[in-house]
Design a protein around this motif. Sequence first.
Motif, short mmCIF file in Angstrom:
data_model
loop_
_atom_site.label_atom_id
_atom_site.label_comp_id
_atom_site.label_asym_id
_atom_site.label_seq_id
_atom_site.Cartn_x
_atom_site.Cartn_y
_atom_site.Cartn_z
N LEU A 57 -1.72 -1.88 8.22
CA LEU A 57 -1.67 -1.61 6.79
C LEU A 57 -1.71 -0.11 6.51
O LEU A 57 -0.94 0.41 5.70
N LYS A 58 -2.60 0.58 7.20
CA LYS A 58 -2.73 2.02 7.01
C LYS A 58 -1.44 2.75 7.36
O LYS A 58 -0.96 3.62 6.64
N ASN A 59 -0.85 2.37 8.51
CA ASN A 59 0.40 3.01 8.95
C ASN A 59 1.55 2.73 7.99
O ASN A 59 2.38 3.60 7.70
N ALA A 60 1.58 1.49 7.47
CA ALA A 60 2.66 1.11 6.56
C ALA A 60 2.56 1.83 5.23
O ALA A 60 3.58 2.25 4.66
N THR A 61 1.35 1.98 4.73
CA THR A 61 1.18 2.60 3.41
C THR A 61 1.28 4.12 3.47
O THR A 61 1.53 4.76 2.44
N SER A 62 1.08 4.69 4.66
CA SER A 62 1.15 6.15 4.78
C SER A 62 2.54 6.62 5.20
O SER A 62 2.81 7.81 5.23
#
Length: 319
Positions: free
Chosen positions: A313-318
């Motif tokens: 999730l973090k990688n996708a949103t950043s």
Amino acid sequence: MKSLPHRSDLVLGIDGGGSHTLALIAVADTGQILGRGSSGPSNIQSVGVDSALTELALAVENAFATAGVPRSRVAAANLGLAGIDRQEGFDVMHEWADRVELADRVSVANDANLLLAAGTPEGWGLAVVCGTGSIAFVRSQEGVIGRAGGWGHLLGDEGSAFQIVLQSLRACCRAVDQCAPATAMVDRFVSKMGLPDAANFIHAVYRGPWDRAALAAMAPLVLECATEGDEVARHVVERQAEELARTAAAAVTNHHLPTQALPLALTGGVVLNSAMYRDWFLKALRQFGVQAEPVTLVEDPAIGAIVLARRFLKNATSA
């Protein structure tokens, strides 16, 4: 079909194996576990696609129920599933996740990935699953992944609970025929399986209720006999520990990971519940040239699924 509520503040992690499935619901920002749900086996290779999907859905429903949260579409989900190694398996799981509105973002991988996330300091090293089945999985510091084993109970699963019991039952049959040394396991198995005598092994295994999972569940009987000094049981267990170590060492050397100070994550009922078996496995691993350090026992690999879901999730949103 009515759309489910959306919970962008939650993530879902699933650990699906050959004996049970565990789903966790957690807070996306902190990783705090809100609920957990369990169900039966979801390895598509051993129970079939339909049964596996039924158990996955049940585990998810149970996780939401224990969290006290209505079934919702969450921000991200990671599914770590035994028996998922080929594209068709990934396709089946992604199609199911879309159909049941599992999450906005879904990642699917073999269940060994969960071990590396939950049981190694930096997410790389060697992961060994030794429960109903077995597999060795590696990830290099550069992110290159590989595996050895995981061929299933007919073609492999060396060192697993199923193979320990299968090889022990074969030894018992040879003992009954007086073709091999006597073993206390004959009477132990007869009693455990509720049979009148050893001759009934045939009906119980081939036409009775003793399927793969039920047979594997008797591994503690063999380990107990080995601990008590039964030479036949000891030989079976030592040999299976050696074969598991051979598989793990092959995963390491074939994929060029360091053989010294290699982080190792272990899970599965056999290695978690028997210190003797772990010791034999680690000794054999050293004999094959691999020095594992640190060695971490992972009681709850599903935690790794939450780690991976939050990272995804973090990688996708950043991005």
